[in-house]
Write a protein that holds these residues in place. Structure first.
Motif, PDB file in Angstrom:
ATOM      1  N   HIS A   1     -56.052 -14.692  -8.592  1.00 54.64           N
ATOM      2  CA  HIS A   1     -55.229 -15.663  -7.871  1.00 54.64           C
ATOM      3  C   HIS A   1     -55.782 -15.812  -6.457  1.00 54.64           C
ATOM      4  O   HIS A   1     -56.186 -14.827  -5.853  1.00 54.64           O
ATOM      5  CB  HIS A   1     -53.774 -15.204  -7.782  1.00 54.64           C
ATOM      6  N   SER A   2     -55.781 -17.015  -5.954  1.00 49.90           N
ATOM      7  CA  SER A   2     -56.124 -17.239  -4.558  1.00 49.90           C
ATOM      8  C   SER A   2     -54.857 -17.692  -3.827  1.00 49.90           C
ATOM      9  O   SER A   2     -54.230 -18.676  -4.220  1.00 49.90           O
ATOM     10  CB  SER A   2     -57.200 -18.324  -4.430  1.00 49.90           C
ATOM     11  N   PHE A   3     -54.492 -16.956  -2.784  1.00 47.45           N
ATOM     12  CA  PHE A   3     -53.338 -17.375  -1.984  1.00 47.45           C
ATOM     13  C   PHE A   3     -53.534 -18.794  -1.460  1.00 47.45           C
ATOM     14  O   PHE A   3     -52.577 -19.521  -1.253  1.00 47.45           O
ATOM     15  CB  PHE A   3     -53.118 -16.434  -0.803  1.00 47.45           C
ATOM     16  N   ASN A   4     -54.776 -19.192  -1.272  1.00 44.15           N
ATOM     17  CA  ASN A   4     -55.056 -20.507  -0.716  1.00 44.15           C
ATOM     18  C   ASN A   4     -54.727 -21.635  -1.679  1.00 44.15           C
ATOM     19  O   ASN A   4     -54.600 -22.785  -1.263  1.00 44.15           O
ATOM     20  CB  ASN A   4     -56.515 -20.583  -0.281  1.00 44.15           C
ATOM     21  N   ASP A   5     -54.589 -21.327  -2.951  1.00 46.58           N
ATOM     22  CA  ASP A   5     -54.231 -22.347  -3.938  1.00 46.58           C
ATOM     23  C   ASP A   5     -52.727 -22.530  -4.072  1.00 46.58           C
ATOM     24  O   ASP A   5     -52.275 -23.475  -4.710  1.00 46.58           O
ATOM     25  CB  ASP A   5     -54.827 -21.990  -5.303  1.00 46.58           C
ATOM     26  N   ALA A   6     -51.949 -21.626  -3.484  1.00 45.63           N
ATOM     27  CA  ALA A   6     -50.490 -21.659  -3.590  1.00 45.63           C
ATOM     28  C   ALA A   6     -49.909 -22.473  -2.427  1.00 45.63           C
ATOM     29  O   ALA A   6     -49.169 -21.955  -1.590  1.00 45.63           O
ATOM     30  CB  ALA A   6     -49.930 -20.239  -3.604  1.00 45.63           C
ATOM     31  N   VAL A   7     -50.229 -23.751  -2.393  1.00 45.85           N
ATOM     32  CA  VAL A   7     -49.888 -24.602  -1.244  1.00 45.85           C
ATOM     33  C   VAL A   7     -48.382 -24.675  -0.999  1.00 45.85           C
ATOM     34  O   VAL A   7     -47.927 -24.568   0.150  1.00 45.85           O
ATOM     35  CB  VAL A   7     -50.480 -26.018  -1.427  1.00 45.85           C
ATOM     36  N   VAL A   8     -47.606 -24.818  -2.037  1.00 41.70           N
ATOM     37  CA  VAL A   8     -46.160 -24.955  -1.862  1.00 41.70           C
ATOM     38  C   VAL A   8     -45.562 -23.663  -1.305  1.00 41.70           C
ATOM     39  O   VAL A   8     -44.786 -23.682  -0.341  1.00 41.70           O
ATOM     40  CB  VAL A   8     -45.487 -25.371  -3.183  1.00 41.70           C
ATOM     41  N   ALA A   9     -45.930 -22.529  -1.900  1.00 42.82           N
ATOM     42  CA  ALA A   9     -45.422 -21.242  -1.403  1.00 42.82           C
ATOM     43  C   ALA A   9     -45.916 -20.994   0.018  1.00 42.82           C
ATOM     44  O   ALA A   9     -45.161 -20.523   0.883  1.00 42.82           O
ATOM     45  CB  ALA A   9     -45.860 -20.114  -2.333  1.00 42.82           C
TER      46      ALA A   9
ATOM     47  N   SER B   1     -46.673 -23.188   2.361  1.00 49.08           N
ATOM     48  CA  SER B   1     -45.937 -23.997   3.344  1.00 49.08           C
ATOM     49  C   SER B   1     -44.486 -23.534   3.483  1.00 49.08           C
ATOM     50  O   SER B   1     -43.920 -23.610   4.572  1.00 49.08           O
ATOM     51  CB  SER B   1     -46.014 -25.481   2.990  1.00 49.08           C
ATOM     52  N   ALA B   2     -43.894 -23.039   2.400  1.00 54.26           N
ATOM     53  CA  ALA B   2     -42.514 -22.544   2.486  1.00 54.26           C
ATOM     54  C   ALA B   2     -42.431 -21.320   3.386  1.00 54.26           C
ATOM     55  O   ALA B   2     -41.524 -21.219   4.231  1.00 54.26           O
ATOM     56  CB  ALA B   2     -41.994 -22.209   1.085  1.00 54.26           C
ATOM     57  N   TRP B   3     -43.364 -20.381   3.233  1.00 53.28           N
ATOM     58  CA  TRP B   3     -43.356 -19.190   4.078  1.00 53.28           C
ATOM     59  C   TRP B   3     -43.614 -19.560   5.536  1.00 53.28           C
ATOM     60  O   TRP B   3     -42.973 -19.030   6.442  1.00 53.28           O
ATOM     61  CB  TRP B   3     -44.396 -18.181   3.596  1.00 53.28           C
ATOM     62  N   ILE B   4     -44.556 -20.473   5.792  1.00 55.20           N
ATOM     63  CA  ILE B   4     -44.865 -20.875   7.168  1.00 55.20           C
ATOM     64  C   ILE B   4     -43.680 -21.588   7.808  1.00 55.20           C
ATOM     65  O   ILE B   4     -43.399 -21.427   8.994  1.00 55.20           O
ATOM     66  CB  ILE B   4     -46.125 -21.768   7.201  1.00 55.20           C
ATOM     67  N   ASN B   5     -42.964 -22.374   7.010  1.00 54.76           N
ATOM     68  CA  ASN B   5     -41.829 -23.129   7.528  1.00 54.76           C
ATOM     69  C   ASN B   5     -40.698 -22.211   7.984  1.00 54.76           C
ATOM     70  O   ASN B   5     -40.023 -22.501   8.975  1.00 54.76           O
ATOM     71  CB  ASN B   5     -41.317 -24.099   6.470  1.00 54.76           C
ATOM     72  N   ASP B   6     -40.475 -21.121   7.261  1.00 55.29           N
ATOM     73  CA  ASP B   6     -39.292 -20.286   7.508  1.00 55.29           C
ATOM     74  C   ASP B   6     -39.567 -19.002   8.276  1.00 55.29           C
ATOM     75  O   ASP B   6     -38.625 -18.342   8.724  1.00 55.29           O
ATOM     76  CB  ASP B   6     -38.625 -19.931   6.170  1.00 55.29           C
ATOM     77  N   PHE B   7     -40.845 -18.610   8.402  1.00 57.41           N
ATOM     78  CA  PHE B   7     -41.181 -17.342   9.043  1.00 57.41           C
ATOM     79  C   PHE B   7     -42.402 -17.517   9.938  1.00 57.41           C
ATOM     80  O   PHE B   7     -43.031 -18.566   9.952  1.00 57.41           O
ATOM     81  CB  PHE B   7     -41.451 -16.260   7.976  1.00 57.41           C
ATOM     82  N   ASP B   8     -42.753 -16.466  10.641  1.00 59.08           N
ATOM     83  CA  ASP B   8     -43.913 -16.482  11.535  1.00 59.08           C
ATOM     84  C   ASP B   8     -45.162 -16.872  10.738  1.00 59.08           C
ATOM     85  O   ASP B   8     -45.519 -16.192   9.773  1.00 59.08           O
ATOM     86  CB  ASP B   8     -44.085 -15.095  12.142  1.00 59.08           C
ATOM     87  N   PRO B   9     -45.820 -17.959  11.120  1.00 54.81           N
ATOM     88  CA  PRO B   9     -47.023 -18.384  10.388  1.00 54.81           C
ATOM     89  C   PRO B   9     -48.110 -17.313  10.295  1.00 54.81           C
ATOM     90  O   PRO B   9     -48.855 -17.272   9.327  1.00 54.81           O
ATOM     91  CB  PRO B   9     -47.524 -19.594  11.187  1.00 54.81           C
TER      92      PRO B   9
ATOM     93  N   VAL C   1     -47.919 -15.237   7.089  1.00 54.91           N
ATOM     94  CA  VAL C   1     -47.898 -15.945   5.814  1.00 54.91           C
ATOM     95  C   VAL C   1     -48.543 -15.125   4.699  1.00 54.91           C
ATOM     96  O   VAL C   1     -47.998 -15.039   3.597  1.00 54.91           O
ATOM     97  CB  VAL C   1     -48.536 -17.351   5.926  1.00 54.91           C
ATOM     98  N   TYR C   2     -49.671 -14.489   4.964  1.00 56.22           N
ATOM     99  CA  TYR C   2     -50.334 -13.723   3.905  1.00 56.22           C
ATOM    100  C   TYR C   2     -49.583 -12.431   3.603  1.00 56.22           C
ATOM    101  O   TYR C   2     -49.550 -11.985   2.455  1.00 56.22           O
ATOM    102  CB  TYR C   2     -51.796 -13.448   4.256  1.00 56.22           C
ATOM    103  N   VAL C   3     -48.995 -11.835   4.618  1.00 53.94           N
ATOM    104  CA  VAL C   3     -48.159 -10.653   4.381  1.00 53.94           C
ATOM    105  C   VAL C   3     -47.003 -11.031   3.461  1.00 53.94           C
ATOM    106  O   VAL C   3     -46.701 -10.327   2.490  1.00 53.94           O
ATOM    107  CB  VAL C   3     -47.623 -10.068   5.710  1.00 53.94           C
ATOM    108  N   ASN C   4     -46.348 -12.157   3.747  1.00 51.50           N
ATOM    109  CA  ASN C   4     -45.209 -12.571   2.929  1.00 51.50           C
ATOM    110  C   ASN C   4     -45.621 -12.946   1.503  1.00 51.50           C
ATOM    111  O   ASN C   4     -44.907 -12.631   0.550  1.00 51.50           O
ATOM    112  CB  ASN C   4     -44.451 -13.710   3.612  1.00 51.50           C
ATOM    113  N   LEU C   5     -46.763 -13.591   1.363  1.00 51.00           N
ATOM    114  CA  LEU C   5     -47.254 -13.888   0.009  1.00 51.00           C
ATOM    115  C   LEU C   5     -47.549 -12.592  -0.735  1.00 51.00           C
ATOM    116  O   LEU C   5     -47.224 -12.462  -1.921  1.00 51.00           O
ATOM    117  CB  LEU C   5     -48.494 -14.781   0.073  1.00 51.00           C
ATOM    118  N   ALA C   6     -48.129 -11.616  -0.043  1.00 50.38           N
ATOM    119  CA  ALA C   6     -48.407 -10.322  -0.676  1.00 50.38           C
ATOM    120  C   ALA C   6     -47.103  -9.608  -1.034  1.00 50.38           C
ATOM    121  O   ALA C   6     -46.975  -9.060  -2.140  1.00 50.38           O
ATOM    122  CB  ALA C   6     -49.262  -9.453   0.244  1.00 50.38           C
ATOM    123  N   ARG C   7     -46.145  -9.613  -0.116  1.00 48.65           N
ATOM    124  CA  ARG C   7     -44.853  -8.962  -0.388  1.00 48.65           C
ATOM    125  C   ARG C   7     -44.205  -9.528  -1.641  1.00 48.65           C
ATOM    126  O   ARG C   7     -43.567  -8.802  -2.404  1.00 48.65           O
ATOM    127  CB  ARG C   7     -43.896  -9.154   0.801  1.00 48.65           C
TER     128      ARG C   7
END
Length: 142
Positions: A73-81, A83-91, A94-100
């Protein structure tokens, strides 16, 4: 930059590759996949494109040559997720939140950075160390 200078920098970068570290990565990939672990890749900008390309190469190319399935999986391909993490939390998290939300012990994250000093990847690395999740970094020198 003149193309000759660009090519010279590329040749120098290739000569600087530490082959022993690539063998470490190869062994880690064998171990992770043999135990059912997943491979995640991530980077910023062009390195993000490289992460997406590498995820495809693992999923298709490696399987095609070895019959070893790589769940990648590439986090970079998960555009919707993303943008959702960046919108609601510290940009920068973003990768920490995707990993979590996606990565578990036994998985591997490969971080790619041309500069080697991207704050969002540094934060991800610290999180992975804290959670004892396998990580490997491919870094440039800026």
């Amino acid at each position: 930059m003149h193309y000759g200078e660009y090519l010279a920098r590329q040749v120098a970068a290739i000569k600087d590759i530490q082959e022993d570290q690539l063998e470490v990565l190869a062994q880690l990939l064998r171990i992770i996949t043999s135990k059912g672990g997943r491979i995640f890749l991530v980077g910023n900008g062009g390195s993000g494109s490289n992460a997406s390309h590498a995820a495809c190469d693992f999923a298709k190319g490696v399987f095609q040559e070895t019959d070893i399935p790589f769940e990648t999986h590439s986090f970079n391909d998960a555009v919707v997720a993303f943008s959702a993490w960046i919108n609601d939390f510290d940009p920068l998290d973003v990768y920490v939140n995707l990993a979590r939300s996606q990565v578990k012990p036994g998985d591997l994250i490969i971080m790619i950075s041309g500069s080697g000093d991207s704050e969002n990847l540094i934060r991800l690395g610290k999180y992975l160390l804290q959670k004892k999740i396998h990580a490997f970094s491919l870094l440039g020198s800026g």
